[in-house]
Structures are given as structure tokens and as C-alpha cells.
Write a protein that holds these residues in place. Sequence first.
Motif, PDB file in Angstrom:
ATOM      1  N   LYS A  75       9.235  -2.664 -32.977  1.00  0.00           N
ATOM      2  CA  LYS A  75      10.256  -1.619 -32.862  1.00  0.00           C
ATOM      3  C   LYS A  75      11.431  -1.865 -33.809  1.00  0.00           C
ATOM      4  O   LYS A  75      12.352  -1.052 -33.869  1.00  0.00           O
ATOM      5  N   ASN A  76      11.381  -2.997 -34.517  1.00  0.00           N
ATOM      6  CA  ASN A  76      12.447  -3.362 -35.447  1.00  0.00           C
ATOM      7  C   ASN A  76      13.822  -3.300 -34.769  1.00  0.00           C
ATOM      8  O   ASN A  76      14.785  -2.722 -35.286  1.00  0.00           O
ATOM      9  N   THR A  77      13.880  -3.920 -33.602  1.00  0.00           N
ATOM     10  CA  THR A  77      15.076  -3.826 -32.755  1.00  0.00           C
ATOM     11  C   THR A  77      15.445  -5.194 -32.205  1.00  0.00           C
ATOM     12  O   THR A  77      14.575  -5.966 -31.795  1.00  0.00           O
ATOM     13  N   LEU A  78      16.737  -5.450 -32.195  1.00  0.00           N
ATOM     14  CA  LEU A  78      17.308  -6.653 -31.589  1.00  0.00           C
ATOM     15  C   LEU A  78      17.874  -6.275 -30.232  1.00  0.00           C
ATOM     16  O   LEU A  78      18.399  -5.162 -30.062  1.00  0.00           O
ATOM     17  N   TYR A  79      17.757  -7.175 -29.269  1.00  0.00           N
ATOM     18  CA  TYR A  79      18.251  -6.904 -27.921  1.00  0.00           C
ATOM     19  C   TYR A  79      19.197  -7.996 -27.448  1.00  0.00           C
ATOM     20  O   TYR A  79      19.155  -9.131 -27.921  1.00  0.00           O
ATOM     21  N   LEU A  80      20.036  -7.614 -26.485  1.00  0.00           N
ATOM     22  CA  LEU A  80      20.827  -8.594 -25.745  1.00  0.00           C
ATOM     23  C   LEU A  80      20.747  -8.199 -24.272  1.00  0.00           C
ATOM     24  O   LEU A  80      21.318  -7.179 -23.861  1.00  0.00           O
ATOM     25  N   GLN A  81      19.991  -8.965 -23.522  1.00  0.00           N
ATOM     26  CA  GLN A  81      19.899  -8.749 -22.078  1.00  0.00           C
ATOM     27  C   GLN A  81      21.055  -9.484 -21.418  1.00  0.00           C
ATOM     28  O   GLN A  81      21.206 -10.695 -21.593  1.00  0.00           O
ATOM     29  N   MET A  82      21.851  -8.755 -20.673  1.00  0.00           N
ATOM     30  CA  MET A  82      23.037  -9.324 -20.049  1.00  0.00           C
ATOM     31  C   MET A  82      22.908  -9.191 -18.536  1.00  0.00           C
ATOM     32  O   MET A  82      22.868  -8.077 -18.009  1.00  0.00           O
ATOM     33  N   ASN A  83      22.829 -10.314 -17.858  1.00  0.00           N
ATOM     34  CA  ASN A  83      22.716 -10.353 -16.399  1.00  0.00           C
ATOM     35  C   ASN A  83      23.956 -11.005 -15.801  1.00  0.00           C
ATOM     36  O   ASN A  83      24.714 -11.680 -16.488  1.00  0.00           O
ATOM     37  N   SER A  84      24.140 -10.801 -14.526  1.00  0.00           N
ATOM     38  CA  SER A  84      25.270 -11.401 -13.796  1.00  0.00           C
ATOM     39  C   SER A  84      26.583 -11.162 -14.537  1.00  0.00           C
ATOM     40  O   SER A  84      27.371 -12.086 -14.753  1.00  0.00           O
TER      41      SER A  84
END
Length: 124
Positions: A75-84
Motif C-alpha cells: 500500500k506504500n503506506t507508513l503507520y503509527l498505531q497509538m494505544n493507551s
Amino acid sequence: VQLQASGGGLVQAGGSLRLSCAASGGTVNSYPMGWFRQAPGKERELVSALSWNGGSRAYVDSVKGRFTISRDSAKNTLYLQMNSLKPEDTAVYYCAAGRRWGGSSRYASDYGTWGQGTLVTVSS
């Protein structure tokens, strides 16, 4: 490479959000990538960085164990999963790309391409 960040919003403390950074004109797996944030009245700080080969991840101490940086090459995509999430995570979040095939850095000046920023607001 051009970057388009999205996914910010308003969330209660303890909640989660996932930020996305869609790249065009280049591939996310050939640039060191980073997520930065800037809160009102504060300097921009590196939240997390990912090396171009995906072998190295770094996090600022305040988000370790809560945030995860990742990418999807298809998908040529960077992610940042943010929890809590905490109220102190409130900021405008930016994705950034460094020099192609270059090393990762925690300094904003080493990143030449920036997304437009997405606002994350965490209420207490």
C-alpha cells in the motif's frame, strides 16, 4: 516522494488511533521514515523512526510500549498505531521521509520531506 498523513482525531484517554502516511512518487521501503509531533508551545519531537530496510525501529521514551511504527509496502503506506493514549500525546503529528537509502535520525533537520500534519487530541 510526497507524503499524505491522515487518521488523527479526538479520542478519550486510554483510547487508540492509527495514523497513516500514504507515499507517492517513491516507495516507503527506500527511505528512512519517521513520525514527529508538535504540541502547542513546544518543539517538534521525534516520536518514532523506521529505517529504510525495516530492520530498526526507535521510539521516544514516553511512547515506548504504547505506540508501534510499521509500514505496508504493497500500500506504500507508513503507520503509527497509538494505544493507551494520554492527554500529553495531544499534538499535531507529522510523517517525514529522510534521504533515500540514508540512515535514520531523530533530528527533524535530517528529514527533507514532510506530510501536512494530522491533529491528535486526547481528552482526559
